[in-house]
Design a protein around this motif. Sequence first.
Motif, mmCIF file in Angstrom:
data_model
loop_
_atom_site.group_PDB
_atom_site.id
_atom_site.type_symbol
_atom_site.label_atom_id
_atom_site.label_comp_id
_atom_site.label_asym_id
_atom_site.label_seq_id
_atom_site.Cartn_x
_atom_site.Cartn_y
_atom_site.Cartn_z
ATOM 1 N N HIS A 62 0.830 -1.200 0.000
ATOM 2 C CA HIS A 62 0.000 0.000 0.000
ATOM 3 C C HIS A 62 0.870 1.258 0.000
ATOM 4 O O HIS A 62 0.551 2.232 -0.663
ATOM 5 C CB HIS A 62 -0.915 0.033 1.230
ATOM 6 C CG HIS A 62 -2.032 -0.949 1.143
ATOM 7 N ND1 HIS A 62 -3.144 -0.751 0.373
ATOM 8 C CD2 HIS A 62 -2.210 -2.156 1.737
ATOM 9 C CE1 HIS A 62 -3.963 -1.774 0.491
ATOM 10 N NE2 HIS A 62 -3.418 -2.644 1.317
ATOM 11 N N GLU A 63 1.955 1.243 0.759
ATOM 12 C CA GLU A 63 2.854 2.394 0.864
ATOM 13 C C GLU A 63 4.277 1.896 0.854
ATOM 14 O O GLU A 63 4.574 0.792 1.319
ATOM 15 C CB GLU A 63 2.621 3.158 2.166
ATOM 16 C CG GLU A 63 1.235 3.734 2.307
ATOM 17 C CD GLU A 63 1.015 4.346 3.679
ATOM 18 O OE1 GLU A 63 1.733 3.979 4.629
ATOM 19 O OE2 GLU A 63 0.131 5.196 3.799
ATOM 20 N N PHE A 64 5.197 2.736 0.360
ATOM 21 C CA PHE A 64 6.618 2.399 0.353
ATOM 22 C C PHE A 64 7.397 3.502 1.061
ATOM 23 O O PHE A 64 7.090 4.689 0.907
ATOM 24 C CB PHE A 64 7.132 2.254 -1.082
ATOM 25 C CG PHE A 64 6.647 1.005 -1.756
ATOM 26 C CD1 PHE A 64 7.314 -0.194 -1.582
ATOM 27 C CD2 PHE A 64 5.515 1.027 -2.551
ATOM 28 C CE1 PHE A 64 6.858 -1.346 -2.197
ATOM 29 C CE2 PHE A 64 5.067 -0.116 -3.168
ATOM 30 C CZ PHE A 64 5.739 -1.312 -2.994
ATOM 31 N N TYR A 65 8.382 3.102 1.849
ATOM 32 C CA TYR A 65 9.232 4.028 2.595
ATOM 33 C C TYR A 65 10.687 3.676 2.353
ATOM 34 O O TYR A 65 11.028 2.523 2.120
ATOM 35 C CB TYR A 65 8.950 3.938 4.104
ATOM 36 C CG TYR A 65 7.575 4.416 4.486
ATOM 37 C CD1 TYR A 65 7.343 5.752 4.781
ATOM 38 C CD2 TYR A 65 6.504 3.533 4.561
ATOM 39 C CE1 TYR A 65 6.079 6.205 5.135
ATOM 40 C CE2 TYR A 65 5.235 3.962 4.916
ATOM 41 C CZ TYR A 65 5.036 5.299 5.204
ATOM 42 O OH TYR A 65 3.785 5.733 5.546
ATOM 43 N N GLU A 66 11.554 4.708 2.417
ATOM 44 C CA GLU A 66 12.999 4.473 2.395
ATOM 45 C C GLU A 66 13.608 5.092 3.641
ATOM 46 O O GLU A 66 13.130 6.112 4.143
ATOM 47 C CB GLU A 66 13.643 5.024 1.127
ATOM 48 C CG GLU A 66 13.668 6.515 1.024
ATOM 49 C CD GLU A 66 14.377 7.001 -0.214
ATOM 50 O OE1 GLU A 66 15.068 6.196 -0.862
ATOM 51 O OE2 GLU A 66 14.246 8.188 -0.525
ATOM 52 N N GLU A 67 14.638 4.463 4.131
ATOM 53 C CA GLU A 67 15.286 4.943 5.342
ATOM 54 C C GLU A 67 16.362 5.955 4.974
ATOM 55 O O GLU A 67 17.224 5.684 4.140
ATOM 56 C CB GLU A 67 15.910 3.763 6.091
ATOM 57 C CG GLU A 67 16.457 4.118 7.441
ATOM 58 C CD GLU A 67 16.983 2.901 8.181
ATOM 59 O OE1 GLU A 67 17.256 3.032 9.384
ATOM 60 O OE2 GLU A 67 17.120 1.850 7.559
ATOM 61 N N THR A 68 16.292 7.122 5.575
ATOM 62 C CA THR A 68 17.297 8.160 5.344
ATOM 63 C C THR A 68 17.963 8.498 6.674
ATOM 64 O O THR A 68 17.338 8.411 7.732
ATOM 65 C CB THR A 68 16.668 9.436 4.744
ATOM 66 O OG1 THR A 68 15.665 9.910 5.634
ATOM 67 C CG2 THR A 68 16.050 9.158 3.392
ATOM 68 N N ILE A 69 19.229 8.877 6.603
ATOM 69 C CA ILE A 69 19.995 9.248 7.794
ATOM 70 C C ILE A 69 19.995 10.765 7.903
ATOM 71 O O ILE A 69 20.386 11.482 6.985
ATOM 72 C CB ILE A 69 21.440 8.724 7.717
ATOM 73 C CG1 ILE A 69 21.456 7.212 7.519
ATOM 74 C CG2 ILE A 69 22.221 9.126 8.961
ATOM 75 C CD1 ILE A 69 20.869 6.422 8.657
ATOM 76 N N VAL A 70 19.515 11.261 9.023
ATOM 77 C CA VAL A 70 19.456 12.703 9.273
ATOM 78 C C VAL A 70 20.438 13.023 10.399
ATOM 79 O O VAL A 70 20.415 12.386 11.448
ATOM 80 C CB VAL A 70 18.013 13.121 9.677
ATOM 81 C CG1 VAL A 70 17.972 14.613 9.988
ATOM 82 C CG2 VAL A 70 17.032 12.767 8.591
#
Length: 111
Positions: A62-70
Amino acid sequence: MGGSGSKSKGFWPFSGSGSVDDPIKDGNEQSLSRVRGFPGATPFVFTRRSSMFFDEDGDLAHEFYEETIVTKNGRKRAKLKRIHKNLTPQGIIKLDHPCIHVDFPVVLCEA
């Protein structure tokens, strides 16, 4: 399931044809036979538009996410960012069990 009603005005596929031999005028208002106004229509829905998407890897969700480093104040923190690009809709899917159309004007149960 689907939640979409009829969007066009003036078109009601489940209404009578207005002829003299119309079953509505005979008193049989709740007939589950084929629709009189539109010969190919039934009160049942067999397919619906899916709410799921394929990504470029072929995964379905249903949804896609990517992990980002902040980096904030010298600290590294992982954050999830939702992906909106490069997604392909799944399309039309067949329902396991037919459903009754939301615009079908029949009382199914009177308590």
